[in-house]
Design an enzyme around this catalytic site. Structure first.
Site, short mmCIF file in Angstrom:
data_model
loop_
_atom_site.label_atom_id
_atom_site.label_comp_id
_atom_site.label_asym_id
_atom_site.label_seq_id
_atom_site.Cartn_x
_atom_site.Cartn_y
_atom_site.Cartn_z
N HIS A 56 0.85 -1.19 0.00
CA HIS A 56 0.00 0.00 0.00
C HIS A 56 0.88 1.24 0.00
CE1 HIS A 56 -4.01 -1.83 1.64
NE2 HIS A 56 -3.47 -2.59 0.70
N GLU A 58 1.13 3.86 1.88
CA GLU A 58 1.75 4.26 3.15
C GLU A 58 2.90 3.32 3.50
OE1 GLU A 58 -1.45 3.75 2.54
OE2 GLU A 58 -2.75 5.14 3.62
N CYS A 86 -5.63 2.32 5.84
CA CYS A 86 -6.34 1.11 6.25
C CYS A 86 -5.69 0.60 7.54
CB CYS A 86 -6.28 0.06 5.14
SG CYS A 86 -4.72 -0.88 5.11
N CYS A 89 -2.01 -0.30 7.28
CA CYS A 89 -1.13 0.87 7.20
C CYS A 89 -1.11 1.63 8.52
CB CYS A 89 -1.57 1.77 6.06
SG CYS A 89 -1.36 0.97 4.45
#
Lengths: 160, 160
Positions: A56, A58, A86, A89
């Site tokens: 992801h 991040e 999320c 993250c």
């Protein structure tokens, strides 16, 4: 590098989200890590590109910042992300000791275009027995020995 | 490879946790991903080794399995881990579509030797305004455009 406005850093995160989803055929998420006004890490979602469900924006940005700064903790850093992180993250943000997060779209905006952020937020606080992913605890005698070994290790201070 | 007992796979995860914390000066956590009785991914905590706060055993094992199988989803896989996954790793498990998790030590055992798993579990369900990490929502007009662009992209089906 002189400090820019918060909007500048967020715009860079959004720019990365667009770059990722157009050039890279990835998902539309971008993030940057900022320390003392300088961007020290950048990332866009690379789940599809790199065939890595943990890539992801991040996570990629945190890994990038840690690599650039040669550290595994970023306590004096802020993260700007195009969408509310999320739970995966968010966990990464806590482990990295990041102190502040600026975000734009919300988990509900992400859910509205088909991403599971909101669902995972609902799942994590549930008792283990009520989650969609089945989780089974087994005998822990051997695993506890590993914890004890580590506690007793004379050089563990080096990694704490 | 013929299917082994659940204890066999868990023991391998524990073995990796010890290997990681002794040979690698890492933290005492290990994990394996199993598909149809075969170990398709392995990992031990490499946060310190690789200076990467996201390199928890489960994340490393999931990345390893995805690389080996050339996929970013593992719906037919089970994960064996020496310790209950932290929220970051649990998020990764959901994103990877892993269906079942076997674990030994609990989040509380991890907390007892100084790891923040339990704390992060407490933080994630909190309203954003009550978390220790400050989270600030900014204007989302530009970021929503990125979502809209992605929704309209003709080739997004390729990555869903």
């Amino acid at each position: 590098m002189s400090e820019k406005s918060k909007e500048y850093y967020l715009n860079r995160a959004v720019e990365l989200s667009i770059k990722g989803s157009t050039e890279g055929k990835g998902y539309p998420f971008g993030a940057v890590v900022v320390r003392n006004g300088e961007i020290v890490g950048e990332g866009h979602n690379q789940v599809y590109d790199s065939q890595d469900p943990t890539a992801h924006a991040e996570v990629v940005a945190i890994r990038n910042a840690c690599k650039n700064l040669n550290t595994f903790e970023l306590p004096d850093c802020e993260l700007y992300t195009s969408c509310e992180p999320c739970p995966m993250c968010l966990g990464a943000i806590y482990w990295a000791r990041i102190s502040r997060v600026y975000y734009a779209n919300s988990r509900h905006d992400a859910a509205a275009i088909g991403f599971d952020d909101a669902l995972i937020y609902e799942e994590i606080p549930l008792p283990i027995s009520e989650r969609k992913v089945e989780m089974i605890q087994m005998d822990k005698a051997e695993a506890m020995k590993a914890f004890e070994l580590w506690e007793k290790a004379s050089d563990r201070g080096a990694v704490l």
